[in-house]
Design an enzyme around this catalytic site. Structure first.
Site, short mmCIF file in Angstrom:
data_model
loop_
_atom_site.label_atom_id
_atom_site.label_comp_id
_atom_site.label_asym_id
_atom_site.label_seq_id
_atom_site.Cartn_x
_atom_site.Cartn_y
_atom_site.Cartn_z
N GLY A 108 -14.43 54.84 -31.10
CA GLY A 108 -13.03 54.43 -30.87
C GLY A 108 -12.38 53.69 -32.01
N GLU A 153 -20.90 58.80 -30.66
CA GLU A 153 -21.04 59.18 -29.30
C GLU A 153 -21.84 59.90 -28.88
OE1 GLU A 153 -18.22 58.81 -31.37
OE2 GLU A 153 -16.50 58.32 -30.33
N GLU A 173 -11.78 56.11 -34.76
CA GLU A 173 -10.70 56.91 -34.42
C GLU A 173 -9.27 55.97 -34.69
OE1 GLU A 173 -12.23 57.97 -30.54
OE2 GLU A 173 -12.20 59.79 -31.02
N ALA A 225 -15.41 52.32 -28.32
CA ALA A 225 -15.00 51.89 -27.02
C ALA A 225 -16.05 50.96 -26.32
CB ALA A 225 -14.83 53.18 -26.26
#
Ligand code: CO8
Length: 258
Positions: free
Chosen positions: A109, A132, A112, A66
């Site tokens: 992300g 993260e 993911e 992200a």
């Protein structure tokens, strides 16, 4: 189809390619990029000429997570109000095969997003991971669930807690990556498989995907029931008649998606 800012799209016969394109920030996923990816996936899923979708980045990164700059000042209330992860649920609704072609970093992300794909082809130089924890947060778009379903509890926790980078070879040995390729050929090899898949009967691919996802997401008995129903259903398709007739007549089938 929209003019996108953060992705590029192209079509090669029945295969659509979505390329993440924020190279200056290693394809960090800001909200605009995630919205555009989901918009393009939905567009191609609804386009009859497209049979398979490939998701890729560039040599340095699939996506390094992200966008930390965008995320840094979020509060629980801004997140709750915007609910930025809700749009991710639409990826699971895509019925066509999605293949990831991963080079470089696939982190947070980005990892993911890869785990949302149906097949994962990676360059030997690719690196996966959930860093993260190093930012004082945790995966929020399915990482803890999807990684644990593949690795089991203790291995998943080790990666999620330590936040280390997982080399492509390890990801392959752990059943995360479907196939490994040398960096120079990973995209071309992915396209070859995508084109092969595009010539398979689309209804079979679609119902197999639905049944396999059910196997991952529900108790065995429910999955077996859905698998049986989908098997029976395929016998109402023209492609089933054509596929079996072609086998008996010892010729190549000509599937029409009907
Ligand atoms: N966000 C914003 N910018 C980034 C990101 C990121 N995730 N990753 C890299 N960049 C930027 C860098 O700031 C740098 O910009 P600039 O040139 O302006 O300084 C540029 O990309 C190149 O990066 P580096 O110079 O750092 O390149 P290196 O090769 O030295 O290092 C690394 C590469 C190791 C990948 C390093 O960039 C890094 O650690 N990046 C952050 C990785 C990370 O922590 N990712 C997880 C983010 S949190 C997350 O994903 C939560 C998921 C929640 C759900 C998803 C919703 C979308």
């Amino acid at each position: 189809m929209s003019n996108y800012e953060c992705i590029k799209t192209s079509v090669e016969n029945a295969v659509a390619v979505i390329q993440l394109h924020r190279p200056d920030v290693l394809n960090a996923l800001n909200r605009k990029m995630v919205d555009e990816i989901v918009d393009a996936l939905t567009f191609f899923d609804n386009n009859n000429k497209i049979k398979v979708i490939v998701l890729t980045g560039n040599e340095r990164a699939f996506a390094a997570g992200a966008d930390i700059d965008e995320m840094a000042n979020e509060t629980p209330m801004t997140l709750e109000r915007v609910d930025p992860f809700a749009v991710w649920d639409k990826i699971a609704l895509v019925k066509k095969p999605i293949i990831a072609a991963v080079q470089g970093f696939a982190l947070g992300g980005g990892f993911e997003l890869v785990l949302n794909c149906d097949l994962i082809f990676a360059a030997e130089t690719a690196q996966f991971g959930f860093p993260e924890v190093n930012l004082g947060v945790m995966p929020g778009a399915g990482g803890t669930q999807r990684l644990t379903k593949i690795l089991g509890k203790t291995k998943a926790l080790q990666w999620l807690w330590l936040g280390d980078m997982m080399p492509a070879k390890t990801a392959y040995e752990n059943g995360i990556v479907t196939r490994l390729f040398a960096q120079e050929i990973v995209v071309a090899e992915t396209m070859k498989v995508a084109h092969r898949l595009a010539s398979q009967p689309p209804l079979s691919l679609r119902l197999i995907k639905e049944a396999v996802h059910k196997a991952v997401d529900s108790p065995l008995a429910d999955g077996l029931q859905l698998e049986r129903k989908n098997f029976y259903l395929l016998f109402s398709s023209a492609d089933q008649k054509e596929g079996m007739r072609a086998f008996i007549e010892k010729r190549k089938p000509n599937f029409k998606g009907e």
